[in-house]
Design an enzyme around this catalytic site. Structure first.
Site, mmCIF file in Angstrom:
data_model
loop_
_atom_site.group_PDB
_atom_site.id
_atom_site.type_symbol
_atom_site.label_atom_id
_atom_site.label_comp_id
_atom_site.label_asym_id
_atom_site.label_seq_id
_atom_site.Cartn_x
_atom_site.Cartn_y
_atom_site.Cartn_z
ATOM 1 N N HIS A 1 6.298 -7.758 -1.627
ATOM 2 C CA HIS A 1 5.240 -8.160 -2.415
ATOM 3 C C HIS A 1 5.034 -6.932 -3.571
ATOM 4 C CE1 HIS A 1 4.114 -11.114 0.869
ATOM 5 N NE2 HIS A 1 4.883 -11.288 0.343
ATOM 6 N N CYS B 1 6.278 -4.027 -17.332
ATOM 7 C CA CYS B 1 6.001 -4.713 -18.723
ATOM 8 C C CYS B 1 7.098 -5.697 -18.642
ATOM 9 C CB CYS B 1 6.007 -3.757 -19.884
ATOM 10 S SG CYS B 1 6.020 -4.913 -21.436
ATOM 11 N N ASP C 1 0.742 -1.133 -0.143
ATOM 12 C CA ASP C 1 0.130 -0.126 0.052
ATOM 13 C C ASP C 1 0.774 1.453 -0.058
ATOM 14 O OD1 ASP C 1 0.767 0.108 2.655
ATOM 15 O OD2 ASP C 1 -0.932 -0.567 3.374
ATOM 16 N N THR D 1 2.480 -8.715 11.942
ATOM 17 C CA THR D 1 2.320 -9.910 10.708
ATOM 18 C C THR D 1 2.101 -11.051 11.580
ATOM 19 O OG1 THR D 1 3.669 -11.018 9.081
ATOM 20 C CG2 THR D 1 4.911 -9.620 10.875
HETATM 21 P P1 NAD Z 1 -2.104 -11.074 8.117
HETATM 22 O O1 NAD Z 1 -3.302 -10.404 7.661
HETATM 23 O O2 NAD Z 1 -1.939 -12.570 7.790
HETATM 24 O O3 NAD Z 1 -1.829 -10.845 9.719
HETATM 25 C C1 NAD Z 1 -2.076 -9.464 10.132
HETATM 26 C C2 NAD Z 1 -1.657 -9.449 11.688
HETATM 27 O O4 NAD Z 1 -1.518 -8.184 11.969
HETATM 28 C C3 NAD Z 1 -2.311 -10.447 12.496
HETATM 29 O O5 NAD Z 1 -1.260 -11.296 13.199
HETATM 30 C C4 NAD Z 1 -2.975 -9.303 13.516
HETATM 31 O O6 NAD Z 1 -3.138 -9.981 14.807
HETATM 32 C C5 NAD Z 1 -2.201 -8.284 13.419
HETATM 33 N N1 NAD Z 1 -2.646 -7.026 13.688
HETATM 34 C C6 NAD Z 1 -4.153 -6.743 13.400
HETATM 35 N N2 NAD Z 1 -4.400 -5.432 13.566
HETATM 36 C C7 NAD Z 1 -3.138 -4.838 14.091
HETATM 37 C C8 NAD Z 1 -2.762 -3.652 14.822
HETATM 38 N N3 NAD Z 1 -3.621 -2.782 14.816
HETATM 39 N N4 NAD Z 1 -1.751 -3.566 15.326
HETATM 40 C C9 NAD Z 1 -0.662 -4.569 15.344
HETATM 41 N N5 NAD Z 1 -0.949 -5.628 14.719
HETATM 42 C C10 NAD Z 1 -2.327 -5.857 14.387
HETATM 43 O O7 NAD Z 1 -1.111 -10.185 7.360
HETATM 44 P P2 NAD Z 1 0.369 -10.386 6.781
HETATM 45 O O8 NAD Z 1 1.246 -11.179 7.732
HETATM 46 O O9 NAD Z 1 1.012 -9.285 6.490
HETATM 47 O O10 NAD Z 1 0.346 -11.528 5.606
HETATM 48 C C11 NAD Z 1 -0.874 -11.243 4.554
HETATM 49 C C12 NAD Z 1 -0.407 -11.276 3.172
HETATM 50 O O11 NAD Z 1 -1.441 -10.439 2.838
HETATM 51 C C13 NAD Z 1 0.911 -10.562 2.941
HETATM 52 O O12 NAD Z 1 1.385 -11.195 1.767
HETATM 53 C C14 NAD Z 1 0.506 -9.198 2.501
HETATM 54 O O13 NAD Z 1 1.350 -8.615 1.134
HETATM 55 C C15 NAD Z 1 -0.778 -9.051 2.069
HETATM 56 N N6 NAD Z 1 -1.656 -7.854 2.425
HETATM 57 C C16 NAD Z 1 -1.220 -6.739 2.229
HETATM 58 C C17 NAD Z 1 -1.999 -5.635 2.739
HETATM 59 C C18 NAD Z 1 -1.634 -4.323 2.591
HETATM 60 O O14 NAD Z 1 -0.756 -3.909 1.620
HETATM 61 N N7 NAD Z 1 -1.846 -3.246 3.388
HETATM 62 C C19 NAD Z 1 -3.385 -5.971 3.406
HETATM 63 C C20 NAD Z 1 -3.721 -7.063 3.372
HETATM 64 C C21 NAD Z 1 -2.992 -8.189 3.037
HETATM 65 ZN ZN ZN Z 2 6.523 -3.458 -23.059
#
Ligand code: NAD
Ligand code: ZN
Length: 233
Positions: free
Chosen positions: A112, A120, A97, A179
């Site tokens: 990611h 491209c 993001d 995470t």
């Molecule tokens: P996940 O959704 O698996 O885990 C999120 C973690 O954050 C959980 O353990 C949860 O308990 C914790 N959490 C939730 N709210 C919180 C807060 N306010 N403060 C601290 N901790 C909090 O996410 P992940 O481990 O990043 O893996 C999921 C995959 O999804 C990744 O590969 C990621 O690239 C992708 N993803 C990215 C986004 C983004 O860009 N914002 C959003 C969703 C998923």
């Molecule tokens: Zn091209």
């Protein structure tokens, strides 16, 4: 915990979807996540893009719009402030993001990819493109440009993993925030930091499968970072 800046030469923040949750970006597993509403097979994989690039790009414009409606919070700001005082702070994020960069944070390794880049694969070019709509949807070669993010079924960029891995092996303070630690290869990073002697802290609203690895586990929200960590020059 007080971070005595002079005591740590290299600091890595390792962030996941929980880092952006309080900004309003839904986490992957939490309710309100986009994959409850949109089927990734239709919107977020190479096959879907090859079938119907316009539909996939329209969907990613929606994602960009919803993220632009969110703002970085105090936790993001805390990290960018620390970076101004300390010369070696790296962020390794699983988020696409761009929220860290919106508070001026630099040196962000995006495992990611980013919603704010297009590429491209035929020409090997990557274009930075920030804003609700894509300014350009086609490459000069005539192909549709694809978002430079890791979709379902994609490989991670090995050069990016290597860069992250190098930073993690060299760091002496490793702070993981929001995470779940189940998505590989990122899930291996805390162990890598630990094995190389870093002091490891986990900040999450709940314990994770990897909590046992950390020297310190803080149950709390990313936005409240300054309540758990402070830095002294
Ligand atoms: P996940 O959704 O698996 O885990 C999120 C973690 O954050 C959980 O353990 C949860 O308990 C914790 N959490 C939730 N709210 C919180 C807060 N306010 N403060 C601290 N901790 C909090 O996410 P992940 O481990 O990043 O893996 C999921 C995959 O999804 C990744 O590969 C990621 O690239 C992708 N993803 C990215 C986004 C983004 O860009 N914002 C959003 C969703 C998923
Ligand atoms: Zn091209």
């Amino acid at each position: 915990m007080v971070i005595e800046i002079k005591n740590y030469n290299k600091i890595v923040f390792f962030t996941g979807a929980g880092m952006s949750a309080e900004s309003g970006v839904p986490t992957y597993r939490g309710s309100g996540g986009i994959w409850h509403k949109y089927n990734w097979e239709e919107y977020a994989c190479q096959e879907a893009f090859d079938r119907n690039p316009k539909k996939v790009l329209d969907f990613h414009e929606l994602r960009r719009k919803s993220i632009l409606e969110c703002q970085p919070h105090n936790g993001h700001k805390f990290i960018s402030e620390l970076q101004k005082l300390h010369e070696n702070v790296t962020i390794v994020t699983q988020n696409i993001d761009g929220m860290h960069q919106r508070t001026g944070t630099e040196n962000v390794i995006e495992l990611h990819g980013s919603l704010w880049r297009l590429r491209c694969d035929d020409c090997g070019i990557v274009i930075e493109d920030f804003g609700e709509s894509f300014t350009k949807k086609k490459c000069n070669c005539g192909n549709y440009l694809r978002p430079d993010i890791v979709w379902f079924g994609d490989m991670l960029n090995p050069l990016v993993i290597q860069k992250a891995s190098e930073a993690i092996q060299r760091c002496d303070l490793f702070i993981s925030i929001g995470t779940s630690g189940v998505v590989w290869p990122a899930a291996g990073f805390p162990q890598e930091a630990k094995s190389n002697g870093a002091y490891c802290i986990e900040i999450n609203t709940e314990g994770t499968e990897l909590s046992y690895l950390y020297d310190e586990v803080i149950i709390g929200q990313a936005g409240g970072l300054s309540k758990y960590l402070s830095f002294r020059i």
